[in-house]
Design an enzyme around this catalytic site. Structure first.
Site, short mmCIF file in Angstrom:
data_model
loop_
_atom_site.label_atom_id
_atom_site.label_comp_id
_atom_site.label_asym_id
_atom_site.label_seq_id
_atom_site.Cartn_x
_atom_site.Cartn_y
_atom_site.Cartn_z
N TYR A 244 56.40 82.90 69.23
CA TYR A 244 56.27 84.45 68.76
C TYR A 244 56.60 85.34 70.09
O TYR A 244 57.58 86.28 70.05
CB TYR A 244 54.96 84.58 68.04
CG TYR A 244 54.87 85.94 67.53
CD1 TYR A 244 55.66 86.37 66.33
CD2 TYR A 244 54.21 87.05 68.04
CE1 TYR A 244 55.57 87.77 66.07
CE2 TYR A 244 54.07 88.18 67.53
CZ TYR A 244 54.61 88.59 66.46
OH TYR A 244 54.80 89.98 65.66
N GLU A 246 57.41 84.73 72.98
CA GLU A 246 58.89 84.65 73.94
C GLU A 246 60.03 84.86 72.88
O GLU A 246 61.24 85.45 73.49
CB GLU A 246 58.97 82.89 74.11
CG GLU A 246 58.01 82.73 75.31
CD GLU A 246 58.37 83.32 76.75
OE1 GLU A 246 59.09 84.29 76.85
OE2 GLU A 246 58.00 82.79 77.67
N GLY A 247 59.91 84.66 71.57
CA GLY A 247 60.82 84.80 70.67
C GLY A 247 61.33 86.69 70.71
O GLY A 247 62.43 86.99 70.39
N LYS A 248 60.02 87.37 70.76
CA LYS A 248 60.13 88.77 70.71
C LYS A 248 60.76 89.18 71.96
O LYS A 248 61.59 90.15 72.29
CB LYS A 248 58.95 89.31 70.52
CG LYS A 248 58.31 89.40 68.92
CD LYS A 248 59.15 90.29 67.95
CE LYS A 248 58.46 90.50 66.70
NZ LYS A 248 59.23 91.28 65.74
N TYR A 303 36.08 85.24 68.09
CA TYR A 303 36.39 84.26 68.96
C TYR A 303 36.10 84.78 70.36
O TYR A 303 36.17 85.79 70.80
CB TYR A 303 38.15 84.19 69.24
CG TYR A 303 38.52 83.86 67.81
CD1 TYR A 303 37.84 83.26 66.93
CD2 TYR A 303 40.06 84.15 67.25
CE1 TYR A 303 38.37 82.91 65.31
CE2 TYR A 303 40.66 83.57 65.94
CZ TYR A 303 39.80 83.27 64.99
OH TYR A 303 40.23 82.82 63.85
O1 LIG Z 1 39.06 86.08 62.97
C1 LIG Z 1 39.25 86.57 64.25
C2 LIG Z 1 40.49 86.72 64.68
C3 LIG Z 1 40.78 87.41 65.85
N1 LIG Z 1 39.66 87.56 66.82
C4 LIG Z 1 40.29 87.97 68.14
O2 LIG Z 1 40.59 89.36 67.85
C5 LIG Z 1 41.59 89.83 68.90
C6 LIG Z 1 42.87 90.17 68.21
O3 LIG Z 1 43.65 89.34 67.48
P1 LIG Z 1 44.69 89.42 66.30
O4 LIG Z 1 45.01 88.22 65.76
O5 LIG Z 1 44.09 90.57 65.44
O6 LIG Z 1 46.00 90.22 66.77
P2 LIG Z 1 46.62 90.41 68.35
O7 LIG Z 1 45.91 91.85 68.84
O8 LIG Z 1 46.30 89.55 69.39
O9 LIG Z 1 47.85 90.65 67.86
C7 LIG Z 1 48.55 91.39 66.77
O10 LIG Z 1 48.53 92.75 66.75
C8 LIG Z 1 49.62 93.29 67.71
C9 LIG Z 1 50.85 92.73 67.26
O11 LIG Z 1 51.85 93.14 68.17
C10 LIG Z 1 50.81 91.36 67.01
O12 LIG Z 1 52.18 90.97 66.52
C11 LIG Z 1 49.59 90.93 66.37
O13 LIG Z 1 49.64 89.52 65.89
C12 LIG Z 1 41.68 88.62 69.63
O14 LIG Z 1 41.32 88.42 70.78
C13 LIG Z 1 41.50 87.28 68.61
O15 LIG Z 1 40.94 86.07 69.72
C14 LIG Z 1 38.72 87.32 66.42
O16 LIG Z 1 37.68 87.40 67.46
N2 LIG Z 1 38.29 86.67 65.28
#
Ligand SMILES: O=c1ccn([C@@H]2O[C@H](COP(=O)(O)OP(=O)(O)O[C@H]3OC[C@@H](O)[C@H](O)[C@H]3O)[C@@H](O)[C@H]2O)c(=O)[nH]1
Length: 408
Positions: A244, A246-248, A303
């Site tokens: 994802y 690297e694709g972007k 997480y």
């Molecule tokens: O259930 C969860 C899900 C995620 N998280 C944490 O929450 C944080 C945010 O994670 P997310 O999965 O919501 O998304 P991210 O912020 O990493 O990326 C997201 O938003 C920005 C966009 O550009 C990305 O394409 C999108 O995936 C991370 O640190 C993750 O580890 C939790 O603590 N619990």
């Protein structure tokens, strides 16, 4: 003999007389014509007519250089990201008056509606964008394979003659006649590069302006905070989500290459975490996870140590940003996000749980072991403020924006 000479002379005299007569007749008709012109002030009226016609045509004709073309040239001078002239075909296209993507319009003329394709237009962000474009009066074609997008998100436009919905996977080429391409369709798989190439190919072929929705994930696990667009990132090329990220990154590279090499008009939006209505409850993002868990009365999965930060923007702010970026003159990456930052623990605490959780002790379930956490992610939005004028009413500081809006 003498009589023959006399006859000849007589004929000659007659011919001369006839010639004189003809000349006299001609000069009389000439005098009549001139007299006709001057009679009843006809000449004055004719001159007034010529003058009126000249004023009319000079007032209504297109200027040699229409204002929006001048603007493109101006922006080219301001644009430091490239040394190549912008796409000539696009400017010619504009001169025909068929499109005016952000340029000035002649006084008194209504802005032309555009033909726009939105790939991934049935998805969470795409469908909100489609709503706004339809509201603006544009003709919109949604291209979606419905892997994550849903027909219900755009159902309310079916039957509108300005709206078309095509089930199509962008990994296959498609030919459409449009003025602008919003390319949102992007699975977290290596095929997203193929899709981007296809849509760039389309932009090249038809002279359309192309906007790539990229991601804050191009910064990887950033060593700079907050992230500015000039920061190149810190990305793991072999991680589980690398296809994802690297694709972007590759998609951005291709986009800029098509711009530099072929002069295509391009825009790149680096989108930060976004929430709002029509989010997929099972997309795995933190907001949708927390909401789903709260509704199911399950513990929230935080997480890592939960100290990693994110900024969250409301989807309508993002759509506004995408449209302004497309209509504006900025070539190259542009962060679209909210400057307000939270740790995931704070976010969990702000998630409305009181009525749904039986035991307060079940609020959080920390997943510590094998979750790889990006520590800090928030955009440097100095430019964002300039173009979006962020709406503070959408700051994520409580309940309603998440629960109410994601449930509708
Ligand atoms: O259930 C969860 C899900 C995620 N998280 C944490 O929450 C944080 C945010 O994670 P997310 O999965 O919501 O998304 P991210 O912020 O990493 O990326 C997201 O938003 C920005 C966009 O550009 C990305 O394409 C999108 O995936 C991370 O640190 C993750 O580890 C939790 O603590 N619990």
């Amino acid at each position: 003999m003498n009589s023959r000479i006399d006859e000849g002379m007589k004929m000659e005299t007659e011919l001369i007389r006839e010639g004189d007569e003809a000349k006299r007749r001609n000069s009389v008709s000439e005098t009549n014509r001139i007299g006709y012109i001057f009679r009843d002030q006809r000449l004055v009226f004719a001159l007034i007519g010529f003058a009126a016609a000249a004023i009319f045509f000079s007032a209504t004709a297109w200027p040699a250089s229409p204002p929006h073309v001048v603007q493109i040239a101006d922006s080219f001078r301001q644009d430091e990201s490239t040394h190549l002239p912008r796409r000539v075909a696009y400017e010619i296209h504009s001169e025909l008056g068929r499109v005016n993507a952000g340029g000035k319009i002649p006084l008194g003329l209504k802005k032309k509606s555009l033909r726009i394709v939105v790939t991934g237009g049935a998805g969470f962000v795409g469908s909100h964008l489609v709503d706004r474009l339809m509201e603006r009066g544009d003709s919109v074609i949604v291209v979606d394979n419905f892997f994550t997008g849903r027909k219900e998100n755009v159902m309310h436009h079916l039957g509108n003659p300005r709206f078309e919905l095509i089930r199509h996977d962008v990994v296959e080429p498609i030919l459409l006649e449009v003025d602008q391409i919003y390319h949102l369709a992007c699975p977290a798989s290596p095929t997203n590069v193929v899709g981007t190439m296809n849509m760039l190919g389309l932009a090249k072929r038809i002279g359309a302006r192309f906007l790539l929705t990229s991601t804050s994930e191009v910064y990887g696990d950033p060593l700079q905070h907050p992230q500015v667009e000039t920061y190149w990132g810190n990305v793991n090329p072999i991680g589980v989500r690398s296809c994802y990220d690297e694709g972007k990154r590759t998609a951005e590279t291709l986009t800029m290459d098509y711009h530099r090499g072929l002069g295509i008009e391009v825009r790149i939006a680096r989108i930060f975490n976004t929430y709002g209505p029509r989010m997929c409850i099972d997309d795995g993002r933190v907001v949708s996870n927390f909401v789903a868990q709260a509704l199911r009365k399950e513990p929230l999965t935080v997480y890592g140590d939960g100290k990693q930060t994110r900024s969250f923007q409301y989807v309508s702010d993002l759509v506004e940003g995408l449209m302004r970026l497309m209509e504006g003159e900025h070539v190259g990456p542009f962060n679209l996000g909210n400057p307000g930052e939270f740790t995931m623990l704070e976010l969990a605490q702000r998630t409305p749980m009181k009525e749904t959780m039986i035991d307060k002790g079940l609020y959080f379930m920390k997943v510590l072991e094998d979750q790889i956490c990006i520590e800090e992610q928030s955009p440097n939005t100095m430019e964002h403020h300039r173009i979006i004028a962020t709406d503070s009413s959408h700051h994520l500081d409580g309940r309603t924006p998440i629960l109410e809006k994601t449930n509708d």
